[in-house]
Design an enzyme around this catalytic site. Structure first.
Site, PDB file in Angstrom:
ATOM      1  N   ASP A 196       3.621   0.586  -0.935  1.00  0.00           N
ATOM      2  CA  ASP A 196       5.041   0.904  -1.024  1.00  0.00           C
ATOM      3  C   ASP A 196       5.148   2.375  -1.423  1.00  0.00           C
ATOM      4  O   ASP A 196       4.222   2.938  -2.010  1.00  0.00           O
ATOM      5  CB  ASP A 196       5.691  -0.012  -2.068  1.00  0.00           C
ATOM      6  CG  ASP A 196       7.154   0.297  -2.291  1.00  0.00           C
ATOM      7  OD1 ASP A 196       7.889   0.435  -1.298  1.00  0.00           O
ATOM      8  OD2 ASP A 196       7.557   0.401  -3.462  1.00  0.00           O
ATOM      9  N   ASP A 207       8.436   4.214  -2.805  1.00  0.00           N
ATOM     10  CA  ASP A 207       9.309   4.579  -3.921  1.00  0.00           C
ATOM     11  C   ASP A 207       8.918   3.860  -5.209  1.00  0.00           C
ATOM     12  O   ASP A 207       8.821   2.633  -5.250  1.00  0.00           O
ATOM     13  CB  ASP A 207      10.764   4.260  -3.574  1.00  0.00           C
ATOM     14  CG  ASP A 207      11.216   4.999  -2.317  1.00  0.00           C
ATOM     15  OD1 ASP A 207      10.764   6.136  -2.120  1.00  0.00           O
ATOM     16  OD2 ASP A 207      12.001   4.433  -1.541  1.00  0.00           O
TER      17      ASP A 207
END
Length: 218
Positions: A7, A9
């Protein structure tokens, strides 16, 4: 050889890339300040797990509607250098490099738009990226999105679709790294799930299931 899913963020970087991008656009006079309050309200719903990703993308892409992709790509290069690179967790960069030294494929997969995620992933040295499709018509952004969303269960769907597109992509195991409860489907689908700086709910799940917990700091 394995596949390592990261991922973006608050996993690779310590903040939200789209939020940072909107602040950059406002600071340069390319977007109205009111968009920051709109985005924050939508992010509150993201953390509650109630966000409509279509609504989020419509709002955050509005400043780009009608602009040439060549113009925006120049802006994004400056934005990445100023606002993304300084926010990368050193441990995230080290882990991505470790995977590549093992011969693994490193993919950045994010529920942000591909116009941001793809160049960020390239700048960080990832092998590939999956993100929300951003429509381009006659070399200009339309302000719309397309395709399956890389959000919640959609991340698993998009990875499986990516895998099916080439018979040469055969991985022994899948690793996954995320800070977010919204990525629970991706974590559950991985052979080696890792949670990064998790909030209490995700931390509790990780402890119950014996997943590795990563505490990454700037």
């Amino acid at each position: 050889m394995d596949l390592a899913l990261f991922d973006l963020d608050e996993t690779i970087i310590c903040e939200d890339s789209t939020g940072l991008w909107l602040h950059w656009l406002v600071s340069q006079g390319f977007a109205p300040p009111a968009i920051l309050q709109q985005e924050q309200a939508l992010m509150d719903r993201y953390y509650q797990g109630t966000l409509s990703m279509e609504e989020y993308m419509d709002t955050t892409l509005a400043p780009l509607a009608g602009l040439a992709t060549s113009t925006v790509s120049g802006w994004i290069r400056r934005f990445i250098q100023r606002d993304i690179v300084p926010r990368v967790y050193p441990a995230a960069r080290d882990r991505m490099r470790w995977h590549q030294q093992r011969g693994d494929t490193v993919m950045v997969i994010s529920a942000s738009g591909e116009h941001l995620v793809a160049p960020i992933a390239q700048r960080l040295g990832a092998d590939c990226a999956l993100a929300i499709g951003v429509e381009v018509v006659d070399s200009r952004y339309s302000g719309k999105i397309f395709g399956p969303l890389t959000y919640k269960e959609g991340k698993v769907e998009c990875v499986n679709r990516w895998l099916s597109q080439s018979s040469t992509r055969q991985f022994e195991k899948t690793w996954a790294y995320s800070d977010s409860i919204n990525d629970l489907p991706m974590l559950e689908n991985a052979d080696r799930p890792h949670v990064v700086n998790p909030a209490d709910t995700l931390l509790s799940l990780a402890q119950q299931r014996g997943w590795e917990v990563c505490n990454w700091v700037r």
